[in-house]
Design a protein around this motif. Structure first.
Motif, PDB file in Angstrom:
ATOM      1  N   GLN A  13      -3.200  -2.872  50.042  1.00 43.19           N
ATOM      2  CA  GLN A  13      -2.039  -2.221  50.848  1.00 43.19           C
ATOM      3  C   GLN A  13      -2.599  -1.444  52.047  1.00 43.19           C
ATOM      4  N   ALA A  14      -3.479  -0.913  52.075  1.00 45.37           N
ATOM      5  CA  ALA A  14      -4.248  -0.160  52.987  1.00 45.37           C
ATOM      6  C   ALA A  14      -4.515  -1.221  54.191  1.00 45.37           C
ATOM      7  N   LEU A  15      -5.133  -2.110  53.744  1.00 45.83           N
ATOM      8  CA  LEU A  15      -5.465  -3.213  54.999  1.00 45.83           C
ATOM      9  C   LEU A  15      -4.129  -3.697  55.664  1.00 45.83           C
ATOM     10  N   ILE A  16      -3.153  -4.188  54.874  1.00 50.65           N
ATOM     11  CA  ILE A  16      -1.827  -4.707  55.478  1.00 50.65           C
ATOM     12  C   ILE A  16      -1.170  -3.623  56.253  1.00 50.65           C
ATOM     13  N   ASP A  17      -1.258  -2.405  55.777  1.00 51.58           N
ATOM     14  CA  ASP A  17      -0.374  -1.243  56.611  1.00 51.58           C
ATOM     15  C   ASP A  17      -1.192  -1.012  57.784  1.00 51.58           C
ATOM     16  N   ALA A  18      -2.450  -1.220  57.742  1.00 47.80           N
ATOM     17  CA  ALA A  18      -3.148  -0.606  59.010  1.00 47.80           C
ATOM     18  C   ALA A  18      -3.108  -1.877  60.198  1.00 47.80           C
ATOM     19  N   ASP A  19      -2.851  -3.061  59.798  1.00 47.12           N
ATOM     20  CA  ASP A  19      -3.032  -3.996  60.902  1.00 47.12           C
ATOM     21  C   ASP A  19      -1.602  -4.627  61.068  1.00 47.12           C
ATOM     22  N   LEU A  21      -0.766  -7.339  62.833  1.00 48.14           N
ATOM     23  CA  LEU A  21      -0.707  -8.722  62.571  1.00 48.14           C
ATOM     24  C   LEU A  21      -0.372  -9.118  60.976  1.00 48.14           C
ATOM     25  N   LEU A  22      -1.072  -8.426  59.980  1.00 45.97           N
ATOM     26  CA  LEU A  22      -1.093  -8.760  58.712  1.00 45.97           C
ATOM     27  C   LEU A  22       0.248  -8.224  58.335  1.00 45.97           C
ATOM     28  N   SER A  23       0.854  -6.932  58.780  1.00 42.10           N
ATOM     29  CA  SER A  23       2.001  -6.287  58.470  1.00 42.10           C
ATOM     30  C   SER A  23       3.190  -7.164  58.659  1.00 42.10           C
ATOM     31  N   THR A  24       2.964  -7.821  59.827  1.00 43.78           N
ATOM     32  CA  THR A  24       3.995  -8.965  60.351  1.00 43.78           C
ATOM     33  C   THR A  24       4.182 -10.212  59.429  1.00 43.78           C
ATOM     34  N   HIS A  25       2.861 -10.751  59.056  1.00 42.52           N
ATOM     35  CA  HIS A  25       2.699 -12.156  58.376  1.00 42.52           C
ATOM     36  C   HIS A  25       2.374 -12.172  57.087  1.00 42.52           C
ATOM     37  N   CYS A  26       2.247 -10.999  56.459  1.00 45.69           N
ATOM     38  CA  CYS A  26       1.762 -11.056  54.988  1.00 45.69           C
ATOM     39  C   CYS A  26       3.055 -10.368  54.262  1.00 45.69           C
ATOM     40  N   ARG A  27       3.006 -10.654  52.976  1.00 43.27           N
ATOM     41  CA  ARG A  27       3.931  -9.888  51.836  1.00 43.27           C
ATOM     42  C   ARG A  27       2.823  -9.744  50.683  1.00 43.27           C
ATOM     43  N   PHE A  28       2.860  -8.397  50.526  1.00 44.22           N
ATOM     44  CA  PHE A  28       1.750  -8.284  49.266  1.00 44.22           C
ATOM     45  C   PHE A  28       2.596  -7.696  48.064  1.00 44.22           C
ATOM     46  N   VAL A  29       2.407  -8.318  47.002  1.00 48.11           N
ATOM     47  CA  VAL A  29       3.155  -7.984  45.823  1.00 48.11           C
ATOM     48  C   VAL A  29       2.374  -7.622  44.714  1.00 48.11           C
ATOM     49  N   SER A  30       2.449  -6.266  44.237  1.00 45.13           N
ATOM     50  CA  SER A  30       1.373  -5.766  43.167  1.00 45.13           C
ATOM     51  C   SER A  30       2.362  -5.391  42.147  1.00 45.13           C
ATOM     52  N   ILE A  31       1.918  -6.176  40.771  1.00 49.12           N
ATOM     53  CA  ILE A  31       2.323  -5.731  39.594  1.00 49.12           C
ATOM     54  C   ILE A  31       1.261  -5.160  38.821  1.00 49.12           C
ATOM     55  N   HIS A  32       1.696  -3.610  38.495  1.00 45.48           N
ATOM     56  CA  HIS A  32       0.517  -3.036  37.844  1.00 45.48           C
ATOM     57  C   HIS A  32       0.937  -1.776  37.138  1.00 45.48           C
ATOM     58  N   ARG A  33      -0.077  -1.286  36.423  1.00 45.51           N
ATOM     59  CA  ARG A  33       0.237   0.152  35.491  1.00 45.51           C
ATOM     60  C   ARG A  33       0.253   1.070  36.322  1.00 45.51           C
ATOM     61  N   HIS A  34       1.188   2.020  36.410  1.00 49.50           N
ATOM     62  CA  HIS A  34       1.276   3.090  37.068  1.00 49.50           C
ATOM     63  C   HIS A  34       1.580   4.428  36.471  1.00 49.50           C
ATOM     64  N   ASP A  35       0.907   4.720  35.714  1.00 52.65           N
ATOM     65  CA  ASP A  35       1.092   6.134  34.779  1.00 52.65           C
ATOM     66  C   ASP A  35       0.725   7.318  35.645  1.00 52.65           C
ATOM     67  N   GLU A  36       1.199   8.432  35.285  1.00 52.22           N
ATOM     68  CA  GLU A  36       0.765   9.640  35.814  1.00 52.22           C
ATOM     69  C   GLU A  36      -0.838   9.666  35.782  1.00 52.22           C
ATOM     70  N   GLY A  37      -1.624   9.913  36.913  1.00 50.27           N
ATOM     71  CA  GLY A  37      -3.018  10.113  36.965  1.00 50.27           C
ATOM     72  C   GLY A  37      -3.814   8.991  36.566  1.00 50.27           C
ATOM     73  N   PHE A  38      -3.181   7.653  36.704  1.00 48.80           N
ATOM     74  CA  PHE A  38      -3.761   6.484  36.355  1.00 48.80           C
ATOM     75  C   PHE A  38      -4.483   5.858  37.660  1.00 48.80           C
ATOM     76  N   PRO A  50       7.233  -2.046  54.936  1.00 46.51           N
ATOM     77  CA  PRO A  50       8.229  -2.835  54.079  1.00 46.51           C
ATOM     78  C   PRO A  50       7.404  -4.310  53.821  1.00 46.51           C
ATOM     79  N   SER A  51       6.136  -4.585  54.178  1.00 50.39           N
ATOM     80  CA  SER A  51       5.567  -5.715  53.735  1.00 50.39           C
ATOM     81  C   SER A  51       4.885  -5.620  52.344  1.00 50.39           C
ATOM     82  N   ILE A  52       4.947  -4.569  51.732  1.00 43.32           N
ATOM     83  CA  ILE A  52       4.302  -4.115  50.560  1.00 43.32           C
ATOM     84  C   ILE A  52       5.587  -4.099  49.233  1.00 43.32           C
ATOM     85  N   VAL A  53       5.290  -4.791  48.363  1.00 40.15           N
ATOM     86  CA  VAL A  53       6.163  -5.026  47.232  1.00 40.15           C
ATOM     87  C   VAL A  53       5.574  -4.259  46.083  1.00 40.15           C
ATOM     88  N   ASN A  54       5.721  -3.268  45.817  1.00 46.35           N
ATOM     89  CA  ASN A  54       5.122  -2.587  44.501  1.00 46.35           C
ATOM     90  C   ASN A  54       5.777  -2.688  43.235  1.00 46.35           C
TER      91      ASN A  54
END
Length: 166
Positions: A13-19, A21-38, A50-54
């Motif tokens: 997510q950090a790499l795509i958001d910072a660049d 070119l990547l932000s335009t030409h990549c879509r990142f999908v992350s399916i993950h555990r997301h509990d408080e403090g995890f 908008p290139s990131i789909v969590n």
């Protein structure tokens, strides 16, 4: 265009958001555990560009039906709409049944099916193994969940996409 799927969310997510070119030409999908403090605590629905789909899942015990529903409802439609020329799967197995940290229940068959579904996009698919698994060294086979998930994913690559449209 590149579609990257399933983790490690914080770095990707950090790499795509910072660049731009990547932000335009990549879509990142992350399916993950997301509990408080995890760890790593990033990965809320609206984190990143908008290139990131969590797809954060709260709690424990999510398994094959849950992941396959996410693939059918979100990942595959996104892939079809985005039309990538390459799919890179950051193949995380902390959601595997038996991983002591993730505490999800994705079976080897689930990983095989997800790999085949990704191939249904009809573009090259690359699996890149992640790290950071929580194994119990006291178990007879402490890496079984990881090894079974990797083997099933490779089997899915060998089998190819499922018949019919994704």
């Amino acid at each position: 265009n590149i579609l990257a799927a399933w983790g490690p969310k914080a770095l990707s997510q950090a790499l795509i958001d910072a660049d731009p070119l990547l932000s335009t030409h990549c879509r990142f999908v992350s399916i993950h555990r997301h509990d408080e403090g995890f760890w790593p605590t990033s990965g809320r629905v609206h984190d990143g560009s908008p290139s990131i789909v969590n797809i954060p899942l709260r709690g424990r015990g999510f398994g094959d039906p849950d992941y396959l529903a996410v693939f059918e409802d979100v990942v595959i439609p996104l892939g079809l709409d985005f039309a990538p020329t390459l799919v890179i799967v950051s193949a995380g197995f902390d959601c595997a049944d038996g991983d002591a940290l993730g505490r999800f229940k994705v079976s080897p068959e689930g990983f095989r099916c997800m790999t085949r579904l990704m191939q249904g996009l009809n573009v090259p698919t690359l699996l890149v193994l992640e790290g950071g698994y929580d194994v119990d060294a006291a178990q007879a086979e402490p890496h079984k969940a990881l090894c079974d998930g990797v083997a099933a994913s490779v089997q899915g690559l060998l089998e190819g996409p499922p018949l019919g449209p994704p």
